[in-house]
Design a protein around this motif. Structure first.
Motif, mmCIF file in Angstrom:
data_model
loop_
_atom_site.group_PDB
_atom_site.id
_atom_site.type_symbol
_atom_site.label_atom_id
_atom_site.label_comp_id
_atom_site.label_asym_id
_atom_site.label_seq_id
_atom_site.Cartn_x
_atom_site.Cartn_y
_atom_site.Cartn_z
ATOM 1 N N ILE B 37 0.869 -1.163 0.000
ATOM 2 C CA ILE B 37 0.000 0.000 0.000
ATOM 3 C C ILE B 37 0.910 1.218 0.000
ATOM 4 O O ILE B 37 1.941 1.207 0.672
ATOM 5 N N LEU B 45 -4.338 6.720 1.398
ATOM 6 C CA LEU B 45 -3.730 5.419 1.138
ATOM 7 C C LEU B 45 -4.221 4.869 -0.204
ATOM 8 O O LEU B 45 -5.370 5.088 -0.592
ATOM 9 N N TRP B 47 -4.084 1.166 -2.376
ATOM 10 C CA TRP B 47 -3.690 -0.230 -2.482
ATOM 11 C C TRP B 47 -2.942 -0.448 -3.793
ATOM 12 O O TRP B 47 -3.406 -0.019 -4.851
ATOM 13 N N THR B 50 -1.615 -7.373 -3.954
ATOM 14 C CA THR B 50 -1.602 -8.435 -2.942
ATOM 15 C C THR B 50 -1.073 -9.704 -3.580
ATOM 16 O O THR B 50 -1.332 -9.964 -4.767
ATOM 17 N N TYR B 94 4.175 1.010 2.029
ATOM 18 C CA TYR B 94 3.998 0.107 3.166
ATOM 19 C C TYR B 94 3.837 -1.332 2.686
ATOM 20 O O TYR B 94 3.090 -1.597 1.736
ATOM 21 N N GLU B 101 -10.007 -13.784 5.451
ATOM 22 C CA GLU B 101 -11.280 -13.818 6.175
ATOM 23 C C GLU B 101 -12.169 -14.954 5.704
ATOM 24 O O GLU B 101 -13.007 -15.453 6.450
ATOM 25 N N TYR B 110 -9.456 -11.416 -1.917
ATOM 26 C CA TYR B 110 -10.336 -10.822 -0.921
ATOM 27 C C TYR B 110 -11.454 -11.816 -0.602
ATOM 28 O O TYR B 110 -11.736 -12.703 -1.419
ATOM 29 N N PRO B 111 -12.062 -11.718 0.597
ATOM 30 C CA PRO B 111 -11.769 -10.732 1.636
ATOM 31 C C PRO B 111 -10.559 -11.119 2.489
ATOM 32 O O PRO B 111 -10.449 -12.235 2.965
ATOM 33 N N ALA B 112 -9.652 -10.188 2.627
ATOM 34 C CA ALA B 112 -8.467 -10.363 3.463
ATOM 35 C C ALA B 112 -8.158 -9.011 4.089
ATOM 36 O O ALA B 112 -8.070 -8.011 3.378
ATOM 37 N N LEU B 113 -8.030 -9.008 5.395
ATOM 38 C CA LEU B 113 -7.896 -7.770 6.157
ATOM 39 C C LEU B 113 -6.433 -7.417 6.388
ATOM 40 O O LEU B 113 -5.683 -8.195 6.991
ATOM 41 N N TYR B 114 -6.024 -6.229 5.990
ATOM 42 C CA TYR B 114 -4.667 -5.764 6.255
ATOM 43 C C TYR B 114 -4.575 -5.363 7.734
ATOM 44 O O TYR B 114 -5.009 -4.275 8.123
ATOM 45 N N ASP B 115 -4.003 -6.247 8.540
ATOM 46 C CA ASP B 115 -4.011 -6.041 9.985
ATOM 47 C C ASP B 115 -2.636 -5.798 10.590
ATOM 48 O O ASP B 115 -2.548 -5.487 11.784
ATOM 49 N N TRP B 117 1.144 -3.891 9.613
ATOM 50 C CA TRP B 117 1.846 -3.071 8.638
ATOM 51 C C TRP B 117 3.294 -2.857 9.050
ATOM 52 O O TRP B 117 3.624 -2.817 10.237
#
Lengths: 105, 126
Positions: B37, B45, B47, B50, B94, B101, B110-115, B117
């Motif tokens: 990102i 931000l 994206w 991925t 980043y 998820e 997706y869905p995948a959470l950027y948790d 960094w």
């Protein structure tokens, strides 16, 4: 496309604030997150799945909403809460909102 | 921990190469995707893309013709390559981990959470 409003808010510590994030299409699964970014810092995950607080996030932060309309509420602003907030949808590809900046009045 | 490394300054028309080294988790874990990102100075931000360790990548359509991602499983590293640089590519880049998820994320991104960094790598194109 995610649209955040307002762009900037000037508030005082102790105030309650609600930030808005509107999606141009329904967000599948309500896979909507909120991040906080303090100046010069990495974005910090606050909320995922529209309303699930991340580990270590104070309960004064709460998320709600579904479909195309989502909100982040901060119950009592702490001085460290003055930052930029981004919403992020990850249910249909990925995108970020333009951010809302909270400033101290 | 995620640690980005690369040149701080690159010239227009050149290619940017950034590496992200992951520690404390294996990139060969099917619970995670990995991505990039970026953030231009004072802006929001964006994206970039991925990648899953087995190879599938998903890229922002606006950058697709200039971006490639890769993984080095032996070194727990992911890499970003961005070609034909202009001043508009200046910003903080980043590296981040995305937690899957739903199983379908391994096929669609997706869905995948950027948790989680990294601290970010400052890149100036000039």
């Amino acid at each position: 496309v995610l649209t955040q409003s307002p762009g900037t808010l000037a508030l005082s510590p102790g105030d309650r604030v609600t930030l808005y994030c509107t999606a141009s299409q329904r967000v599948p699964g309500n896979f909507l997150a909120w991040y906080q970014q303090r100046p010069g810092r990495t974005p910090r995950l606050l909320i995922s799945d529209a309303f699930v607080r991340a580990t270590g996030i104070p309960d004064r932060f709460s998320g709600s909403g579904s479909g195309t309309d989502f909100t982040l509420t901060i119950r009592r602003l702490d001085p460290e809460d003055f930052a930029v907030y981004y919403c992020h949808q990850y249910g249909d590809s990925l995108s970020f909102g333009g951010g809302t900046r909270l400033e101290i009045k | 921990q995620l640690y980005e490394s690369g040149p701080g300054l690159v010239k227009p028309t050149e290619t940017l190469s950034l590496t992200c080294t992951v520690s404390g988790a294996s990139i060969s874990n099917s619970n995670y995707l990995w991505g990039w990102i970026r953030q231009p100075p004072g802006q929001a931000l964006e994206w970039i893309g991925t990648i899953y360790y087995r190879g599938p990548t998903w890229l922002n359509p606006s950058l697709r013709t200039r971006v490639s991602l890769s993984v080095d499983r032996a070194r727990d590293q992911i890499s970003l390559r961005l070609t034909s640089l202009t001043a508009a590519d200046t910003g903080t880049y980043y590296c981040a981990r995305a937690t899957v998820e739903r199983p379908g994320a391994l096929y669609s991104g997706y869905p995948a959470l950027y948790d989680w960094w990294g601290q970010g790598s400052q890149v100036t194109v000039s």
